[in-house]
Motif scaffolding. Sequence first.
Motif, PDB file in Angstrom:
ATOM      1  N   GLU A   1      -4.261  15.043   3.762  1.00 59.33           N
ATOM      2  CA  GLU A   1      -5.285  15.166   4.787  1.00 59.33           C
ATOM      3  C   GLU A   1      -6.485  14.256   4.577  1.00 59.33           C
ATOM      4  OE1 GLU A   1      -4.727  16.692   7.407  1.00 59.33           O
ATOM      5  OE2 GLU A   1      -3.086  18.053   6.927  1.00 59.33           O
ATOM      6  N   GLY A   2      -6.818  13.926   3.334  1.00 59.30           N
ATOM      7  CA  GLY A   2      -8.012  13.119   3.094  1.00 59.30           C
ATOM      8  C   GLY A   2      -7.821  12.153   1.955  1.00 59.30           C
TER       9      GLY A   2
ATOM     10  N   LEU B   1       0.829  -1.205   0.000  1.00 58.31           N
ATOM     11  CA  LEU B   1       0.000   0.000   0.000  1.00 58.31           C
ATOM     12  C   LEU B   1       0.864   1.257   0.000  1.00 58.31           C
ATOM     13  CD1 LEU B   1      -2.772  -1.086   2.530  1.00 58.31           C
ATOM     14  CD2 LEU B   1      -3.063  -0.709   0.080  1.00 58.31           C
ATOM     15  N   VAL B   2       1.939   1.247   0.806  1.00 57.37           N
ATOM     16  CA  VAL B   2       2.855   2.383   0.813  1.00 57.37           C
ATOM     17  C   VAL B   2       3.535   2.513  -0.549  1.00 57.37           C
ATOM     18  CG1 VAL B   2       4.939   3.364   1.854  1.00 57.37           C
ATOM     19  CG2 VAL B   2       3.264   2.200   3.304  1.00 57.37           C
TER      20      VAL B   2
ATOM     21  N   GLY C   1      -4.709  -5.652  11.067  1.00 58.60           N
ATOM     22  CA  GLY C   1      -3.522  -4.879  10.750  1.00 58.60           C
ATOM     23  C   GLY C   1      -3.668  -4.069   9.479  1.00 58.60           C
ATOM     24  N   ILE C   2      -4.318  -4.649   8.469  1.00 52.87           N
ATOM     25  CA  ILE C   2      -4.529  -3.942   7.213  1.00 52.87           C
ATOM     26  C   ILE C   2      -5.805  -3.108   7.256  1.00 52.87           C
ATOM     27  CG2 ILE C   2      -5.088  -4.258   4.763  1.00 52.87           C
ATOM     28  CD1 ILE C   2      -3.072  -6.496   4.670  1.00 52.87           C
ATOM     29  N   ARG C   3      -6.876  -3.671   7.799  1.00 49.52           N
ATOM     30  CA  ARG C   3      -8.162  -2.957   7.803  1.00 49.52           C
ATOM     31  C   ARG C   3      -8.083  -1.626   8.540  1.00 49.52           C
ATOM     32  NH1 ARG C   3     -11.816  -4.930  10.731  1.00 49.52           N
ATOM     33  NH2 ARG C   3     -10.756  -6.734  11.640  1.00 49.52           N
TER      34      ARG C   3
ATOM     35  N   ASN D   1      -4.811   0.857   6.655  1.00 54.77           N
ATOM     36  CA  ASN D   1      -4.534   1.011   5.223  1.00 54.77           C
ATOM     37  C   ASN D   1      -4.500   2.468   4.785  1.00 54.77           C
ATOM     38  OD1 ASN D   1      -7.141   1.635   3.415  1.00 54.77           O
ATOM     39  ND2 ASN D   1      -7.802   0.474   5.207  1.00 54.77           N
ATOM     40  N   GLU D   2      -5.401   3.309   5.328  1.00 54.15           N
ATOM     41  CA  GLU D   2      -5.452   4.682   4.835  1.00 54.15           C
ATOM     42  C   GLU D   2      -4.243   5.490   5.287  1.00 54.15           C
ATOM     43  OE1 GLU D   2      -8.233   8.618   5.301  1.00 54.15           O
ATOM     44  OE2 GLU D   2      -9.249   6.745   4.784  1.00 54.15           O
TER      45      GLU D   2
END
Length: 208
Positions: A189-190, A79-80, A118-120, A123-124
């Motif tokens: 920020e979002g 994801l990163v 851990g992912i749920r 993730n953001e």
Amino acid sequence: MNAIAPLSRRGFLSVSAAAGAFTLGIRAPLAQTTALPGATSGGVPEINAWVVVKPDDTVVIRIARSEMGQGTLTGLAQLVAEELDCDWAKVTTEYPTPGQNLARNRAWGDFSTGGSRGIRESNEYVRKGGAAARMMLVQAAANAWGVPAGECRAARSVVTHTASGRTATYGSPGRHGGEAGAAGQHRVEGPEGLEHRRQAAATPRHGG
């Protein structure tokens, strides 16, 4: 005295699951993912708390969740890497310690790991860390070239100035010729700041 029978990781997890939910770590509020002045990994200056890029273009991604065979380490690193838009073949990972987390105002947030949580649950904010690092690398290259960052794009660990065709890899010495500005200027920020990139090919696992 009775001998202690050897127990594999899978066997340990099976026994733990039978006894009830098994969770490692502590819960901590998420803080800024900015870099500390002079912070390094193996002597290499970090981009931010999540990303270090070495001169050979190796990308070190820091992940705080534990790998217990469920793929959390690979999933979060991916994801990163997707938001950073780096070459996955050059990615490696490392774990920050709880002591480092506290010293940095809990920059890596929650260290707990349980099932898919851990992912749920992270993730953001890990994606925001990758996106912010990409923005900083683009800004540094743009500053070094004396062009607006909006004229540059990043893809597979390379920043390109579209108009002139100039390029710089994330780890190239030229990257250090331009300052990226304060990390706080590149906070995402979002969700609108995320580019929702996706790896199309199957991804080899990190950490088992």
